[in-house]
Design a protein around this motif. Structure first.
Motif, PDB file in Angstrom:
ATOM      1  N   HIS A 121       0.810  -1.279   0.147  1.00 29.27           N
ATOM      2  CA  HIS A 121       0.124   0.136  -0.002  1.00 29.27           C
ATOM      3  C   HIS A 121       0.904   1.391  -0.061  1.00 29.27           C
ATOM      4  O   HIS A 121       0.456   2.404  -0.077  1.00 29.27           O
ATOM      5  CB  HIS A 121      -0.829   0.002   1.102  1.00 29.27           C
ATOM      6  N   LEU A 122       2.007   1.169   0.000  1.00 24.20           N
ATOM      7  CA  LEU A 122       3.025   2.432   0.143  1.00 24.20           C
ATOM      8  C   LEU A 122       3.931   2.477  -1.198  1.00 24.20           C
ATOM      9  O   LEU A 122       4.717   3.292  -1.303  1.00 24.20           O
ATOM     10  CB  LEU A 122       3.965   2.032   1.297  1.00 24.20           C
ATOM     11  N   ARG A 123       3.671   1.681  -2.218  1.00 26.23           N
ATOM     12  CA  ARG A 123       4.275   1.641  -3.413  1.00 26.23           C
ATOM     13  C   ARG A 123       3.254   1.922  -4.712  1.00 26.23           C
ATOM     14  O   ARG A 123       2.481   1.014  -4.908  1.00 26.23           O
ATOM     15  CB  ARG A 123       5.283   0.419  -3.600  1.00 26.23           C
ATOM     16  N   HIS A 124       3.638   3.052  -5.209  1.00 22.18           N
ATOM     17  CA  HIS A 124       3.095   3.303  -6.291  1.00 22.18           C
ATOM     18  C   HIS A 124       2.963   2.257  -7.438  1.00 22.18           C
ATOM     19  O   HIS A 124       2.080   1.847  -8.116  1.00 22.18           O
ATOM     20  CB  HIS A 124       3.151   4.480  -6.986  1.00 22.18           C
ATOM     21  N   PHE A 125       4.333   1.640  -7.851  1.00 21.68           N
ATOM     22  CA  PHE A 125       4.493   0.550  -8.662  1.00 21.68           C
ATOM     23  C   PHE A 125       3.945  -0.533  -8.373  1.00 21.68           C
ATOM     24  O   PHE A 125       3.653  -1.426  -9.105  1.00 21.68           O
ATOM     25  CB  PHE A 125       6.154   0.777  -8.975  1.00 21.68           C
ATOM     26  N   VAL A 126       3.482  -0.774  -7.211  1.00 23.83           N
ATOM     27  CA  VAL A 126       2.545  -1.914  -6.946  1.00 23.83           C
ATOM     28  C   VAL A 126       1.041  -1.827  -6.862  1.00 23.83           C
ATOM     29  O   VAL A 126       0.271  -2.428  -7.691  1.00 23.83           O
ATOM     30  CB  VAL A 126       3.017  -2.445  -5.475  1.00 23.83           C
ATOM     31  N   LEU A 127       0.699  -0.408  -6.214  1.00 22.88           N
ATOM     32  CA  LEU A 127      -0.993  -0.192  -6.319  1.00 22.88           C
ATOM     33  C   LEU A 127      -1.248   0.092  -7.552  1.00 22.88           C
ATOM     34  O   LEU A 127      -2.497  -0.446  -7.755  1.00 22.88           O
ATOM     35  CB  LEU A 127      -0.973   0.898  -5.507  1.00 22.88           C
ATOM     36  N   PRO A 150      -3.903   7.992  -3.381  1.00 19.08           N
ATOM     37  CA  PRO A 150      -3.195   9.539  -3.241  1.00 19.08           C
ATOM     38  C   PRO A 150      -2.095   9.537  -2.463  1.00 19.08           C
ATOM     39  O   PRO A 150      -1.275  10.589  -2.528  1.00 19.08           O
ATOM     40  CB  PRO A 150      -4.542  10.094  -2.519  1.00 19.08           C
ATOM     41  N   HIS A 151      -1.970   8.515  -1.442  1.00 19.73           N
ATOM     42  CA  HIS A 151      -0.602   8.617  -0.635  1.00 19.73           C
ATOM     43  C   HIS A 151       0.493   8.362  -1.280  1.00 19.73           C
ATOM     44  O   HIS A 151       1.559   8.712  -0.905  1.00 19.73           O
ATOM     45  CB  HIS A 151      -1.074   7.742   0.595  1.00 19.73           C
ATOM     46  N   VAL A 152       0.487   7.838  -2.556  1.00 20.42           N
ATOM     47  CA  VAL A 152       1.718   7.511  -3.250  1.00 20.42           C
ATOM     48  C   VAL A 152       1.773   8.084  -4.519  1.00 20.42           C
ATOM     49  O   VAL A 152       2.601   7.926  -5.453  1.00 20.42           O
ATOM     50  CB  VAL A 152       1.720   5.761  -3.752  1.00 20.42           C
ATOM     51  N   ALA A 153       0.904   8.964  -4.843  1.00 18.41           N
ATOM     52  CA  ALA A 153       0.903   9.833  -6.158  1.00 18.41           C
ATOM     53  C   ALA A 153       1.930  10.518  -6.459  1.00 18.41           C
ATOM     54  O   ALA A 153       2.491  10.826  -7.641  1.00 18.41           O
ATOM     55  CB  ALA A 153      -0.580  10.492  -6.197  1.00 18.41           C
ATOM     56  N   ASP A 154       2.816  10.752  -5.531  1.00 19.03           N
ATOM     57  CA  ASP A 154       3.883  11.559  -5.531  1.00 19.03           C
ATOM     58  C   ASP A 154       5.152  10.841  -6.085  1.00 19.03           C
ATOM     59  O   ASP A 154       6.243  11.062  -6.631  1.00 19.03           O
ATOM     60  CB  ASP A 154       4.426  12.451  -4.371  1.00 19.03           C
ATOM     61  N   GLN A 155       5.028   9.362  -6.312  1.00 18.89           N
ATOM     62  CA  GLN A 155       6.059   8.607  -6.643  1.00 18.89           C
ATOM     63  C   GLN A 155       5.934   8.424  -8.040  1.00 18.89           C
ATOM     64  O   GLN A 155       4.988   8.018  -8.629  1.00 18.89           O
ATOM     65  CB  GLN A 155       5.969   7.131  -5.972  1.00 18.89           C
ATOM     66  N   ALA A 156       7.167   8.732  -8.832  1.00 22.57           N
ATOM     67  CA  ALA A 156       6.980   8.770 -10.428  1.00 22.57           C
ATOM     68  C   ALA A 156       6.778   7.324 -10.968  1.00 22.57           C
ATOM     69  O   ALA A 156       7.144   6.241 -10.489  1.00 22.57           O
ATOM     70  CB  ALA A 156       8.453   9.201 -10.849  1.00 22.57           C
TER      71      ALA A 156
END
Length: 168
Positions: A121-127, A150-156
């Protein structure tokens, strides 16, 4: 016969021919005993998180399996080994990374395996790829995973215009 559950697996690679390795890994997942490949997300490019090295290519695959969590983990690690996976240090660049994200509603915490994956839940590339396949996916402890996006949206993260697998 063991009951079948839906399991989700994160795929990643950032060394060598990552696309070819991920395609081969999908083929290997489809060949696992007592397992049927259901779907594979699109391909994504992400910068390493808490690590160095080239960008990663990532995807998520969902399978239906009768393999128990530890047996599935061992099978995933064997596939990684076949593709030259080394673990010189935490978050090292890798030829192939296969993470067991979810195994049905299993909640487990052992030295070998934690389910659900503790950082899914902390990794954009997983979610993003997981929610592409299962938009209503629930985490057995955290609820709707969509709420974590929304919590990971800042991860490119970049969705690439290609796929690793086409159902036959």
């Amino acid at each position: 016969m063991s009951p079948r559950v839906r399991a989700c697996i994160g795929l990643g690679a950032n060394l060598g021919d990552a696309r070819a390795t991920l395609r081969a890994a999908v083929t290997a997942l489809a060949a696992l005993p007592e397992t049927r490949l259901l779907q594979v997300s699109g391909l994504y490019r992400s910068a390493p998180v808490e690590a160095q090295g080239p960008d990663f290519l990532n995807a998520v695959a969902c399978v239906e399996t009768a393999l128990a969590p530890n047996a599935l983990l061992q099978a995933l690690q064997a596939i990684e080994q076949q593709h030259g996976r080394e673990r010189p240090y935490r978050n090292a660049p890798r030829t192939l990374d296969l993470d067991l994200l979810l195994h049905g509603d299993t909640v487990l915490c052992t030295p070998e395996l934690t389910l659900p994956h503790p950082r899914l839940h902390l990794r954009h590339f997983v979610l993003a790829p997981l929610l592409e396949l299962c938009p209503a996916q629930q985490h057995p402890q955290l609820g709707a995973l969509q709420a974590w996006l929304p919590h990971v949206a800042d991860q490119a993260l970049q969705r690439l215009p290609e796929t690793l697998w086409t159902p036959s």
